[in-house]
Design a protein around this motif. Structure first.
Motif, short mmCIF file in Angstrom:
data_model
loop_
_atom_site.label_atom_id
_atom_site.label_comp_id
_atom_site.label_asym_id
_atom_site.label_seq_id
_atom_site.Cartn_x
_atom_site.Cartn_y
_atom_site.Cartn_z
N UNK A 6 0.85 -1.19 0.00
CA UNK A 6 0.00 0.00 0.00
C UNK A 6 0.88 1.24 0.00
N UNK A 7 0.57 2.17 -0.88
CA UNK A 7 1.42 3.35 -1.10
C UNK A 7 1.68 4.10 0.20
N UNK A 8 0.67 4.27 1.03
CA UNK A 8 0.81 5.05 2.25
C UNK A 8 1.61 4.31 3.32
N UNK A 9 1.75 2.99 3.17
CA UNK A 9 2.52 2.20 4.13
C UNK A 9 3.98 2.07 3.76
N UNK A 10 4.33 2.43 2.53
CA UNK A 10 5.71 2.25 2.06
C UNK A 10 6.67 3.12 2.87
N UNK A 11 7.71 2.51 3.41
CA UNK A 11 8.70 3.23 4.22
C UNK A 11 9.88 3.73 3.40
N UNK A 12 9.96 3.31 2.13
CA UNK A 12 11.09 3.69 1.31
C UNK A 12 12.35 2.92 1.63
N UNK A 13 12.20 1.75 2.23
CA UNK A 13 13.37 0.96 2.63
C UNK A 13 14.18 0.50 1.41
N UNK A 14 13.51 0.37 0.26
CA UNK A 14 14.20 0.04 -0.98
C UNK A 14 14.55 -1.42 -1.18
N UNK A 15 14.11 -2.29 -0.27
CA UNK A 15 14.42 -3.71 -0.41
C UNK A 15 13.88 -4.26 -1.73
N UNK A 16 12.70 -3.80 -2.13
CA UNK A 16 12.09 -4.28 -3.37
C UNK A 16 12.96 -3.95 -4.58
N UNK A 17 13.61 -2.81 -4.53
CA UNK A 17 14.44 -2.36 -5.65
C UNK A 17 15.69 -3.21 -5.81
N UNK A 18 16.38 -3.42 -4.69
CA UNK A 18 17.67 -4.12 -4.78
C UNK A 18 17.52 -5.64 -4.84
N UNK A 19 16.33 -6.14 -4.53
CA UNK A 19 16.13 -7.59 -4.57
C UNK A 19 15.60 -8.06 -5.91
N UNK A 20 15.13 -7.14 -6.76
CA UNK A 20 14.52 -7.50 -8.04
C UNK A 20 15.55 -8.13 -8.97
N UNK A 21 15.33 -9.38 -9.42
CA UNK A 21 16.32 -10.05 -10.28
C UNK A 21 16.41 -9.46 -11.68
N UNK A 22 15.37 -8.76 -12.12
CA UNK A 22 15.40 -8.18 -13.47
C UNK A 22 15.66 -6.67 -13.44
N UNK A 23 15.93 -6.14 -12.25
CA UNK A 23 16.28 -4.72 -12.08
C UNK A 23 15.22 -3.79 -12.68
#
Length: 380
Positions: A6-23
């Motif tokens: 959920x957009x309002x719950x996103x903390x900006x931790x960035x784990x999703x970005x650096x874990x994505x195998x296809x970048x």
């Protein structure tokens, strides 16, 4: 693919970005400067790893503290140059002396706060002090993982959501990783701070340095080449006053699931605001830190580093007095919605003045009359 959490719950931790195998996930600032993931759909392979690993979509393994301590650094110079009791500074010192890599925050080019991993003593000095703005931690997650896989030790200090992001990225527990989270009130964006500093100094941000607390107390101090060009008490500066009154935090901060006594990191540190209010103490309560030792690893690390500190055990009940973020998240300021609307149209300085002008003026008047009364008493 829709939103990762959920957009309002996103903390900006960035784990999703650096874990994505296809970048295909990048962190992009929104209209207020807060970073959120953006998915390039043409590159997405539909593995759903970003959603599966997102801390906001999962239950954390939070821990009740094993020990509650009032503590401060034995080294008076370290304590003086630190925001509170100098606990983080002591942890960094111990870690470097025992072949750890240390991860902390450094203000680069004035208002850009970022995490870095280092073995350099000079960097330890830059990690000291409170920085009331959100840092970018996720760019070093991969480097931390590499160091850990190489069987080397790491000490990571950050907000609870950053610790959660690191855990999500790593995907497993590492015995050679020690995490320390902060009792966090909430985080403004770097854009807010940058706009405020620019409006004050009209200088290239690369030429300045900023501190928020020093041996004299809570001041926003901006220096150029070591010389102060702006110094204001916290309640007389619009950025600082807004931070202290929860005016412009990241949206997720107002719903923070880490704002509780159950902690995610091995050790938690913060100011011990309620010290002495339930049980008297035999020492001054200024610049004393709260230390929560939460895990077995944290307990072992604390025991090894204790020679650097003076401390005594206190109670959980005392720890939460005046430390509201150990009980619940920060509340919305009554002017938060107004600030956001004004910011979109007029920028930070105008929005902050409109929302905080009366509070800042009231404080200035109180200080003026307090000083006047003091002078009159001395003459009498």
């Amino acid at each position: 693919m829709g939103e990762i959490c959920k957009y309002l719950n996103c903390t900006g931790c960035g784990a999703c970005s650096v874990i994505c195998p296809s970048h295909c996930v990048t962190m992009v600032p929104d209209e207020y400067g807060f970073y959120h993931p953006e998915i390039k759909k043409s590159q997405c392979i539909g593995c759903n790893l970003c959603r599966k690993k997102c801390p906001q979509n999962n239950k954390d393994n939070n821990m009740l503290p094993r020990k509650v301590l009032a503590a401060w650094n034995k080294n008076l110079d370290e304590r003086k140059s630190s925001s509170s009791g100098g606990i983080a500074a002591g942890f960094y010192q111990y870690a470097l002396e025992h072949e750890y890599y240390i991860c902390g925050t450094k203000l680069c080019e004035g208002t850009t706060l970022q995490h870095m991993i280092t073995r350099n003593e000079k960097d330890r000095e830059s990690f000291k002090g409170s920085k009331y703005v959100q840092s970018l931690a996720y760019p070093i997650f991969g480097e931390i993982q590499s160091v850990l896989k190489d069987k080397k030790k790491v000490l990571f200090v950050g907000t609870p959501c950053q610790v959660a992001g690191l855990f999500a990225f790593l995907g497993k527990s590492y015995p050679n990783l020690i995490t320390v989270d902060l009792v966090c009130h909430g985080v403004p964006s770097q854009r807010f701070l940058s706009e405020h500093v620019d409006s004050i100094t009209h200088m290239d941000s690369a030429d300045i340095s900023i501190t928020f607390r020093d041996e004299r107390g809570w001041y926003l101090d901006i220096k150029k080449n070591g010389t102060s060009v702006y110094r204001s008490p916290a309640h007389e500066d619009f950025y600082y006053e807004g931070f202290l009154n929860s005016l412009f935090y990241r949206e997720s901060c107002y719903y923070c699931k880490y704002a509780c006594i159950e902690r995610i990191a091995d050790i938690t540190i913060g100011d011990f605001w309620g010290l002495g209010k339930l049980k008297s103490v035999s020492y001054p309560t200024e610049k004393v830190s709260l230390v929560l030792v939460n895990s077995h690893k944290g307990e072992k690390f604390w025991e090894e580093a204790t020679q650097l500190f003076i401390f005594e055990e206190r109670s959980i009940e005392e720890a939460i007095i005046d430390n509201d973020q150990l009980v619940h998240p920060s509340d919305y300021n009554q002017f938060t919605t107004r600030f956001k609307t004004l910011y979109r149209d007029y920028g930070f300085e105008h929005a902050a003045k409109k929302c905080l002008g009366k509070a800042v003026l009231k404080h200035k008047k109180e200080v003026f009359f307090r000083k006047l009364k003091y002078k009159m008493c001395r003459k009498g």
